[in-house]
Design an enzyme around this catalytic site. Sequence first.
Site, PDB file in Angstrom:
ATOM      1  N   VAL A 240       3.110   2.316  12.269  1.00  0.00           N
ATOM      2  CA  VAL A 240       3.434   2.633  10.864  1.00  0.00           C
ATOM      3  C   VAL A 240       3.515   1.323  10.060  1.00  0.00           C
ATOM      4  O   VAL A 240       4.515   1.028   9.409  1.00  0.00           O
ATOM      5  CB  VAL A 240       4.726   3.473  10.754  1.00  0.00           C
ATOM      6  CG1 VAL A 240       4.530   4.829  11.404  1.00  0.00           C
ATOM      7  CG2 VAL A 240       5.925   2.782  11.386  1.00  0.00           C
ATOM      8  N   HIS A 241       2.381   0.593  10.098  1.00  0.00           N
ATOM      9  CA  HIS A 241       2.362  -0.758   9.515  1.00  0.00           C
ATOM     10  C   HIS A 241       3.024  -0.840   8.133  1.00  0.00           C
ATOM     11  O   HIS A 241       3.948  -1.621   7.915  1.00  0.00           O
ATOM     12  CB  HIS A 241       0.909  -1.223   9.349  1.00  0.00           C
ATOM     13  CG  HIS A 241       0.098  -1.242  10.583  1.00  0.00           C
ATOM     14  ND1 HIS A 241       0.257  -2.183  11.571  1.00  0.00           N
ATOM     15  CD2 HIS A 241      -0.919  -0.439  11.008  1.00  0.00           C
ATOM     16  CE1 HIS A 241      -0.617  -1.979  12.531  1.00  0.00           C
ATOM     17  NE2 HIS A 241      -1.348  -0.913  12.220  1.00  0.00           N
ATOM     18  N   ASP A 242       2.480  -0.072   7.191  1.00  0.00           N
ATOM     19  CA  ASP A 242       2.868  -0.284   5.796  1.00  0.00           C
ATOM     20  C   ASP A 242       4.313   0.135   5.519  1.00  0.00           C
ATOM     21  O   ASP A 242       4.994  -0.468   4.675  1.00  0.00           O
ATOM     22  CB  ASP A 242       1.894   0.449   4.865  1.00  0.00           C
ATOM     23  CG  ASP A 242       0.492  -0.146   4.934  1.00  0.00           C
ATOM     24  OD1 ASP A 242       0.346  -1.257   5.484  1.00  0.00           O
ATOM     25  OD2 ASP A 242      -0.450   0.497   4.435  1.00  0.00           O
TER      26      ASP A 242
END
Length: 316
Positions: A240-242
């Site tokens: 869930v990078h962002d």
Amino acid sequence: MHKVIYDTDPGVDDAMALLFLHRHPEIDLLGITTVFGNASVETTTRNALFLKREWNIAAPVSKGAGVTIDHTREDRAWPAMVHGDNGLGNIAVPETVDVPVDPRPAHRFIIDTVRSHPGEVRLVAVGRMTNLALALKEDPEIATLVKDVVIMGGNFYVPGNVSPVAEANIHGDPEAADIVMTAPWKVVVIGLDVTSITTMSRSYLGGMAAKGDGAVKLLDALSQHYIDFYSHSVEDGMMVHDSCACVYVVAPELFSSITGAVRVVCGGIADGQTIVKPDGRRFPPGDWDGLPSQVICTGIESEKVIDLIRDTLLAA
Ligand code: BDR
Ligand code: CA
């Protein structure tokens, strides 16, 4: 309240992060600026408008850059295998969305909004850094007028995700990223060092969708293709990078960091590599000298981050 401009290339993980910003009670979302990356800027802007409409988000959408700041760079293919051909995991999205776009280009929207709230705006940038670099070029003084810049991008002590040394957002426009990292503003870098170990499983997201409203159900639907893509490195789940960058805005205590000047390699086999000169380490004179010291996150309490995302998305 944290006044946020969200610069984004939606994008599946961008969509989750947008819902987080929209739903977090301490965030005042002033605007959504789009950039190319996960798809063309026409597609990422259409996707931003679609999510704005579906999720009833008041913030305006402003369309940004569709090419690298150095126009002579060659185009690269869109990462359809990650985010789908339409940038939103191949769910049905109308060709056009009948929601007006802000008349200003994204970099102008950023300049105007920062100038209307001097010292208050937090720029959260989770796509290529082109809009931020264009804003700095047009109005360098904004560097002294933003509160901080929190970016998802780069990798320091772990491998990249588009080459052994480079992460997608930085690799997509290295010259722009180098401008952003070396400007006299505070940049907090949330890179793969922390985002690649922050994963949400399909069943966890499915559990959220079961409890949540239509917005969370839509997020669950558009995430399925992205979760399939991640099967090579995550067991039935996704990075869930962002959202990690957005969580930093409200819960920096969940991260640990080092400080130092950051440069971005522009060209050659290490194109897009981010390199920090940690504060306190001595080297002969070099290309990191005299540059601002930035904050590079190297540790994260992943479980707490994932739970905060869940609690925020379900609080509606
Ligand atoms: C970054 O690249 C994009 O694919 C994602 O949306 C994220 O911002 C991860 O490297
Ligand atoms: Ca993104």
